[in-house]
Design a protein around this motif. Structure first.
Motif, short mmCIF file in Angstrom:
data_model
loop_
_atom_site.label_atom_id
_atom_site.label_comp_id
_atom_site.label_asym_id
_atom_site.label_seq_id
_atom_site.Cartn_x
_atom_site.Cartn_y
_atom_site.Cartn_z
N MET A 1 -21.70 -22.10 -17.14
CA MET A 1 -20.02 -21.71 -18.14
C MET A 1 -19.79 -20.16 -18.09
O MET A 1 -18.78 -19.73 -18.11
CB MET A 1 -20.30 -22.54 -19.08
CG MET A 1 -21.03 -23.78 -19.04
SD MET A 1 -19.12 -24.70 -18.62
CE MET A 1 -20.12 -25.92 -17.97
N GLN A 2 -21.36 -19.12 -17.68
CA GLN A 2 -21.17 -17.68 -18.00
C GLN A 2 -20.18 -17.58 -17.45
O GLN A 2 -19.63 -16.56 -16.91
CB GLN A 2 -22.38 -17.08 -18.01
CG GLN A 2 -22.96 -17.52 -18.87
CD GLN A 2 -24.52 -17.07 -18.79
OE1 GLN A 2 -25.00 -16.70 -18.11
NE2 GLN A 2 -25.40 -16.71 -20.14
N ALA A 3 -20.45 -18.19 -15.91
CA ALA A 3 -19.45 -17.04 -14.41
C ALA A 3 -17.80 -17.65 -14.57
O ALA A 3 -17.28 -16.97 -14.34
CB ALA A 3 -19.37 -18.57 -12.82
N TYR A 4 -17.58 -18.40 -15.30
CA TYR A 4 -16.10 -19.30 -15.39
C TYR A 4 -15.55 -18.42 -16.59
O TYR A 4 -14.40 -17.30 -16.31
CB TYR A 4 -15.80 -20.83 -16.47
CG TYR A 4 -16.58 -21.95 -15.84
CD1 TYR A 4 -15.59 -22.00 -14.08
CD2 TYR A 4 -16.48 -22.71 -16.14
CE1 TYR A 4 -15.77 -22.79 -13.77
CE2 TYR A 4 -16.51 -24.38 -15.04
CZ TYR A 4 -16.13 -23.93 -13.81
OH TYR A 4 -16.27 -25.12 -12.98
N ALA A 5 -16.41 -18.23 -17.76
CA ALA A 5 -16.39 -16.83 -19.19
C ALA A 5 -15.66 -15.09 -17.98
O ALA A 5 -14.78 -14.78 -18.37
CB ALA A 5 -17.19 -16.65 -19.84
N GLY A 6 -16.53 -15.07 -16.74
CA GLY A 6 -17.36 -13.89 -16.59
C GLY A 6 -15.42 -13.69 -16.12
O GLY A 6 -15.10 -12.69 -15.13
N LEU A 7 -15.57 -14.42 -15.00
CA LEU A 7 -13.88 -15.02 -13.82
C LEU A 7 -13.12 -14.62 -15.02
O LEU A 7 -11.77 -13.83 -14.39
CB LEU A 7 -14.32 -15.85 -13.60
CG LEU A 7 -12.33 -16.46 -12.46
CD1 LEU A 7 -12.32 -15.37 -11.19
CD2 LEU A 7 -12.47 -17.46 -12.02
N LEU A 8 -12.85 -15.59 -16.00
CA LEU A 8 -11.50 -14.94 -16.69
C LEU A 8 -11.89 -13.84 -17.16
O LEU A 8 -10.12 -13.61 -17.89
CB LEU A 8 -12.22 -16.60 -17.40
CG LEU A 8 -11.70 -17.69 -17.18
CD1 LEU A 8 -11.21 -18.77 -18.24
CD2 LEU A 8 -10.33 -17.74 -16.57
N ALA A 10 -12.44 -10.91 -16.33
CA ALA A 10 -12.33 -10.46 -14.88
C ALA A 10 -10.83 -10.48 -14.42
O ALA A 10 -10.00 -9.07 -14.07
CB ALA A 10 -12.98 -9.56 -13.83
N ALA A 11 -10.43 -11.71 -14.95
CA ALA A 11 -8.82 -11.52 -14.40
C ALA A 11 -8.19 -12.27 -15.64
O ALA A 11 -8.20 -13.12 -15.59
CB ALA A 11 -9.22 -12.84 -13.10
N PRO A 12 -7.45 -11.95 -16.94
CA PRO A 12 -7.51 -12.39 -17.52
C PRO A 12 -6.10 -13.39 -17.77
O PRO A 12 -5.66 -14.36 -18.89
CB PRO A 12 -6.43 -11.62 -18.94
CG PRO A 12 -6.97 -10.26 -17.65
CD PRO A 12 -7.84 -10.27 -17.08
#
Length: 165
Positions: A1-8, A10-12
């Motif tokens: 889930m951290q990867a999703y949060a990090g992606l979002l 970085a790309a709001p």
């Protein structure tokens, strides 16, 4: 889930298509738990759609189902998944189809008719310059008319049908 949060983070303005596995056709509990966790972690407003299975038309070729497994068997499994996952996500969140490489083409119109009430989008996967055999297409191949025009002609009736539903 951290990867999703990090992606979002970085790309709001990005929204995700979340894929849930249909490898176990009898048990949807892992898919339900995954959707609940993703929904809590990133919020449903950041999820564009939920895709059930990826290229299920290729399952027999990849050894995930027996050689005789076809659209009728897929349809029964998909209907089970949809009925079990409806409570795990907002309405009309499904990205339907995700068919690949012509195997279920003859059934696509029936699929659209049957599942349109649950679908937000439809996905059809086609690889015009390769057969996924580790060949890397060139930019000119990807931009050629042969790579796009024949696919556009093929999916145009499904697009018209989907827009009318």
């Amino acid at each position: 889930m951290q990867a999703y949060a990090g992606l979002l983070a970085a790309a709001p303005h990005t929204r995700l298509v979340i894929d849930v596995s249909m490898l176990d056709p009898r048990n949807t509990s892992a898919a339900q738990a995954y959707l609940a966790a993703v929904g809590r972690a990133v919020g449903w407003d950041r999820i564009a759609a939920v895709e059930i299975g990826n290229e299920p038309s290729q399952f027999p070729l990849k050894g995930y189902r027996g050689a005789g497994w076809g659209y009728a068997e897929f349809d029964a499994e998909y209907a089970h998944y949809v009925s079990q996952l409806r409570a795990s996500m907002p309405q009309r969140m499904l990205q339907g189809g995700t068919f690949c490489c012509t195997r279920f083409d003859a059934n696509t119109s029936d699929f659209l008719d049957k599942y349109s009430a649950d679908m937000r989008s439809f996905s059809y996967h086609k690889y015009p310059t390769t057969r996924c055999n580790n060949m890397t297409p060139t930019v000119s191949q990807l931009l050629s008319g042969a790579s796009s025009y024949s696919i556009a002609v093929k999916v145009a009736p499904w697009v018209r049908q989907a827009r009318s539903l």
